[in-house]
Design a protein around this motif. Structure first.
Motif, mmCIF file in Angstrom:
data_model
loop_
_atom_site.group_PDB
_atom_site.id
_atom_site.type_symbol
_atom_site.label_atom_id
_atom_site.label_comp_id
_atom_site.label_asym_id
_atom_site.label_seq_id
_atom_site.Cartn_x
_atom_site.Cartn_y
_atom_site.Cartn_z
ATOM 1 N N ALA A 2 -11.095 11.543 2.159
ATOM 2 C CA ALA A 2 -9.594 11.793 1.468
ATOM 3 C C ALA A 2 -9.171 10.245 1.120
ATOM 4 O O ALA A 2 -9.531 9.370 2.315
ATOM 5 C CB ALA A 2 -8.674 12.111 2.341
ATOM 6 N N LYS A 3 -8.557 9.854 0.249
ATOM 7 C CA LYS A 3 -8.251 8.615 -0.010
ATOM 8 C C LYS A 3 -7.164 7.960 0.980
ATOM 9 O O LYS A 3 -6.990 6.750 1.051
ATOM 10 C CB LYS A 3 -7.615 8.241 -1.525
ATOM 11 C CG LYS A 3 -8.612 8.567 -2.585
ATOM 12 C CD LYS A 3 -8.048 8.413 -4.027
ATOM 13 C CE LYS A 3 -8.941 8.836 -4.836
ATOM 14 N NZ LYS A 3 -8.360 8.457 -6.175
ATOM 15 N N ASP A 4 -6.592 8.875 1.837
ATOM 16 C CA ASP A 4 -5.553 8.222 2.474
ATOM 17 C C ASP A 4 -6.137 8.071 4.213
ATOM 18 O O ASP A 4 -5.688 7.690 5.096
ATOM 19 C CB ASP A 4 -4.385 9.275 2.681
ATOM 20 C CG ASP A 4 -4.839 10.557 3.499
ATOM 21 O OD1 ASP A 4 -6.037 10.898 3.392
ATOM 22 O OD2 ASP A 4 -3.915 11.497 4.072
ATOM 23 N N ARG A 5 -7.487 8.067 4.039
ATOM 24 C CA ARG A 5 -8.233 7.859 5.454
ATOM 25 C C ARG A 5 -9.253 6.861 5.422
ATOM 26 O O ARG A 5 -9.594 6.594 4.289
ATOM 27 C CB ARG A 5 -8.899 9.154 5.506
ATOM 28 C CG ARG A 5 -8.124 10.586 5.951
ATOM 29 C CD ARG A 5 -8.351 11.615 6.781
ATOM 30 N NE ARG A 5 -8.517 11.134 8.325
ATOM 31 C CZ ARG A 5 -7.268 11.255 8.850
ATOM 32 N NH1 ARG A 5 -6.307 11.426 8.595
ATOM 33 N NH2 ARG A 5 -7.767 11.001 10.343
ATOM 34 N N LYS A 6 -9.321 6.072 6.591
ATOM 35 C CA LYS A 6 -10.251 5.053 6.761
ATOM 36 C C LYS A 6 -11.011 5.294 7.670
ATOM 37 O O LYS A 6 -10.835 5.804 8.974
ATOM 38 C CB LYS A 6 -9.533 3.468 6.961
ATOM 39 C CG LYS A 6 -9.196 2.912 5.711
ATOM 40 C CD LYS A 6 -8.693 1.359 6.253
ATOM 41 C CE LYS A 6 -9.346 0.531 5.398
ATOM 42 N NZ LYS A 6 -8.756 -0.770 5.457
ATOM 43 N N ASN A 43 -13.273 14.646 7.333
ATOM 44 C CA ASN A 43 -11.978 15.221 7.081
ATOM 45 C C ASN A 43 -10.859 15.345 8.131
ATOM 46 O O ASN A 43 -9.869 15.865 7.908
ATOM 47 C CB ASN A 43 -12.012 16.448 6.027
ATOM 48 C CG ASN A 43 -13.006 17.325 6.826
ATOM 49 O OD1 ASN A 43 -13.002 17.551 7.987
ATOM 50 N ND2 ASN A 43 -13.191 18.721 6.028
ATOM 51 N N THR A 74 -11.839 8.674 12.397
ATOM 52 C CA THR A 74 -11.097 8.031 10.919
ATOM 53 C C THR A 74 -9.583 7.936 11.423
ATOM 54 O O THR A 74 -9.049 8.344 12.611
ATOM 55 C CB THR A 74 -10.997 9.114 9.563
ATOM 56 O OG1 THR A 74 -10.546 10.202 10.080
ATOM 57 C CG2 THR A 74 -12.682 9.372 9.371
ATOM 58 N N ARG A 75 -8.831 7.207 10.584
ATOM 59 C CA ARG A 75 -7.457 7.157 10.785
ATOM 60 C C ARG A 75 -7.038 7.064 9.422
ATOM 61 O O ARG A 75 -7.240 6.964 8.412
ATOM 62 C CB ARG A 75 -7.339 5.895 11.802
ATOM 63 C CG ARG A 75 -7.613 4.452 10.863
ATOM 64 C CD ARG A 75 -7.155 3.211 11.489
ATOM 65 N NE ARG A 75 -7.483 1.946 11.007
ATOM 66 C CZ ARG A 75 -6.918 1.296 10.005
ATOM 67 N NH1 ARG A 75 -5.947 1.733 9.392
ATOM 68 N NH2 ARG A 75 -7.445 0.401 9.463
ATOM 69 N N LYS A 76 -5.578 7.278 9.505
ATOM 70 C CA LYS A 76 -4.701 7.443 8.197
ATOM 71 C C LYS A 76 -4.717 5.672 7.814
ATOM 72 O O LYS A 76 -4.657 4.950 8.582
ATOM 73 C CB LYS A 76 -3.344 7.599 8.567
ATOM 74 C CG LYS A 76 -2.998 9.180 8.891
ATOM 75 C CD LYS A 76 -3.059 9.785 7.570
ATOM 76 C CE LYS A 76 -2.740 11.498 8.090
ATOM 77 N NZ LYS A 76 -3.025 12.295 6.993
ATOM 78 N N ASN A 77 -4.985 5.634 6.574
ATOM 79 C CA ASN A 77 -4.794 4.423 5.740
ATOM 80 C C ASN A 77 -3.320 4.188 5.386
ATOM 81 O O ASN A 77 -2.833 4.876 4.628
ATOM 82 C CB ASN A 77 -5.629 4.523 4.628
ATOM 83 C CG ASN A 77 -5.874 3.067 3.875
ATOM 84 O OD1 ASN A 77 -5.619 1.944 4.562
ATOM 85 N ND2 ASN A 77 -6.549 3.179 2.699
ATOM 86 N N TYR A 78 -2.629 3.556 6.052
ATOM 87 C CA TYR A 78 -1.203 3.065 5.830
ATOM 88 C C TYR A 78 -1.034 2.154 4.528
ATOM 89 O O TYR A 78 -1.757 1.061 4.612
ATOM 90 C CB TYR A 78 -0.492 2.822 6.985
ATOM 91 C CG TYR A 78 -0.422 4.067 8.118
ATOM 92 C CD1 TYR A 78 0.095 5.123 7.830
ATOM 93 C CD2 TYR A 78 -1.256 3.644 9.082
ATOM 94 C CE1 TYR A 78 0.108 6.093 8.755
ATOM 95 C CE2 TYR A 78 -1.399 4.808 9.853
ATOM 96 C CZ TYR A 78 -0.599 5.923 9.962
ATOM 97 O OH TYR A 78 -0.682 6.847 10.779
#
Length: 78
Positions: A2-6, A43, A74-78
């Motif tokens: 997902a684009k919101d994850r790194k 994911n 992974t982590r959320k990409n803020y």
């Protein structure tokens, strides 16, 4: 993925594998690659994905029971 994850952490287990074959072939081996996999499988915050080994020189033998896993975080990409 997902684009919101790194990706925070990746670890292939086992970290080393035993290979055998003719010495002249083994001298040229510096790494064994994994086959491509879909990053969309990463994911969750953390997990494990089964990996396959990319084709190698047919003179190189790998353990028939070899199971590669990718442990990831992974982590959320803020």
């Amino acid at each position: 993925m997902a684009k919101d994850r790194k990706i925070k952490e990746l670890k292939v287990v086992p970290g080393t594998v035993m290979i055998s074959g003719p010495i002249e072939v083994l001298k040229s081996v510096t790494k064994i690659d994994t086959a491509p996999f879909n990053l969309g499988m990463l994911n969750r915050d953390e997990g494990t994905v089964n990996l396959s080994i990319a084709p190698v020189d047919p003179r190189i033998k790998l353990d028939d029971d070899l199971k590669l896993k990718l442990n990831y975080k992974t982590r959320k990409n803020y």
